[in-house]
Design an enzyme around this catalytic site. Sequence first.
Site, PDB file in Angstrom:
ATOM      1  N   THR A 226       0.850  -1.186   0.000  1.00 34.67           N
ATOM      2  CA  THR A 226       0.000   0.000   0.000  1.00 34.67           C
ATOM      3  C   THR A 226       0.884   1.234   0.000  1.00 34.67           C
ATOM      4  O   THR A 226       1.679   1.442   0.919  1.00 34.67           O
ATOM      5  CB  THR A 226      -0.923   0.008   1.223  1.00 34.67           C
ATOM      6  OG1 THR A 226      -1.727  -1.174   1.198  1.00 34.67           O
ATOM      7  CG2 THR A 226      -1.828   1.229   1.220  1.00 34.67           C
TER       8      THR A 226
ATOM      9  N   CYS B  25      -3.748  -1.875   8.993  1.00 35.49           N
ATOM     10  CA  CYS B  25      -4.113  -1.113   7.790  1.00 35.49           C
ATOM     11  C   CYS B  25      -4.852   0.193   8.064  1.00 35.49           C
ATOM     12  O   CYS B  25      -4.410   1.258   7.637  1.00 35.49           O
ATOM     13  CB  CYS B  25      -4.964  -1.987   6.865  1.00 35.49           C
ATOM     14  SG  CYS B  25      -4.062  -3.372   6.135  1.00 35.49           S
TER      15      CYS B  25
ATOM     16  N   LYS C  40      -2.940   3.229   9.674  1.00 40.01           N
ATOM     17  CA  LYS C  40      -1.868   3.669   8.770  1.00 40.01           C
ATOM     18  C   LYS C  40      -2.438   4.343   7.523  1.00 40.01           C
ATOM     19  O   LYS C  40      -1.951   5.397   7.094  1.00 40.01           O
ATOM     20  CB  LYS C  40      -1.021   2.456   8.383  1.00 40.01           C
ATOM     21  CG  LYS C  40       0.086   2.737   7.394  1.00 40.01           C
ATOM     22  CD  LYS C  40       0.994   1.536   7.243  1.00 40.01           C
ATOM     23  CE  LYS C  40       0.320   0.384   6.525  1.00 40.01           C
ATOM     24  NZ  LYS C  40       0.225   0.631   5.066  1.00 40.01           N
TER      25      LYS C  40
END
EC number: 1.1.1.22
Length: 439
Positions: free
Chosen positions: A126, A260, A263
């Site tokens: 990501t 996830c 962040k």
Amino acid sequence: MRVFTRRIVVVGTGYVGLTTGACLASLGHRVVCSDVDAAKIRRLSRASVDILEPGLEELVRDGLDSGRLTFVVASASVVAEAEMVFLCVPTPMGADGGADLAAVESVTREIRDQLPHGCVLVMKSTVPVGTSARIAELVRRSDVAVVSNPEFLREGSAVRDFLRPDRIVVGSAGQDAAERVAALYARLGAPTVLVDAASAEMVKYAANCFLATKLSYVNALAELCERSGANIADVTAGMGHDRRVGRSFLRPGPGWGGSCLPKDTHALMRISEAVGFDFALLRAAISSNVRQRERMVDKIAEACGNGRANSLAGVRIGVLGLTFKAGTDDLRDSPALAVARLLVERGAELVAYDPGLRADDPHLEGIVTLVDDAYQAAKSAAGLVLLTDWQEFRTLDWPRLAAVLDGPVVVDTRNQLDPEVVRRAGVSWHGVGHPPIRA
């Protein structure tokens, strides 16, 4: 779409890299997974998987047995014969809240001269919008395409999410490279979205930040239900029948977390600031999430604390669950652990049980004493607090728990328990978005 077997190298054997490599091998591709951790490579070569993820160890073993999956210590030469290279290295939150791309850029510099002619470099980690363009500049080769192919894996169901995806998103300036990456997944029969690289990078952030905002909304709604006398379970049941809303991510809890959502929400805030956009809605969702954890501590203090001030100083509390979600051993940005830390700051003494954790976990030092079952956690406690929704907590022996608790009360921050079962055992139940049910 015709299916081809490809020679693939996956750089990084963390959560995303290992799942990606094992699943691509299960689809018939020949996959080499590389990592700088030599000890980890030795373990994986024996099919020893440290990650608690249903089905992953079996896929690794099957891949090794078939010869389609191998593990090697990272070096630039490992990519020399690859048709595609997947970058699955960490992009942690930096000091400013944005994604730290140091590992991505370092690996790119290391392997760029070893990439064979016509190779596709696939960004699976990501990364902020514009990273694929930045990587293409670092590669400095017109014969190597850079493609964004974001992952949408949930911990605890990553293998299932990979092999039964809602969609495959592929972003690239070149149609041929995008179609080559999309073809890797052809056997899955999933809808494929082919876009430019920047849009593909934005899709991942947009999806995760939408889910975070939805969770913050339902947590705020639960507090409103408590204050107004409504029942959040009934409210979300009514909402969920509306196809525009859907049933997913409508359960209140102690806040969202994991590897996830925190962040990615902060990264999208940095992306927004960089282009001069005030993303006030997302900022409010983040702030609401911090407040939710503090609200859970206040709820626990009200149920278990001493005196008019609901003091938690010296109060022993039994904790059920510390991982950020059931089915994992992951404590990264766990809302359960965040609540536990806040309780300790207010003087509480915590004894905890979590099916996914070992007593020697360094993240727990100085916070909780970890025990082997829920009944030990409850012994002599002023109350129980359920923070992670492990399924086994639904089938606990509540008369047995009531017999060892000093304070017959449970604060169920996940609304996981059956309040009537708890009440009949002589224990008061305090949920989220519900009025308390007294024993």
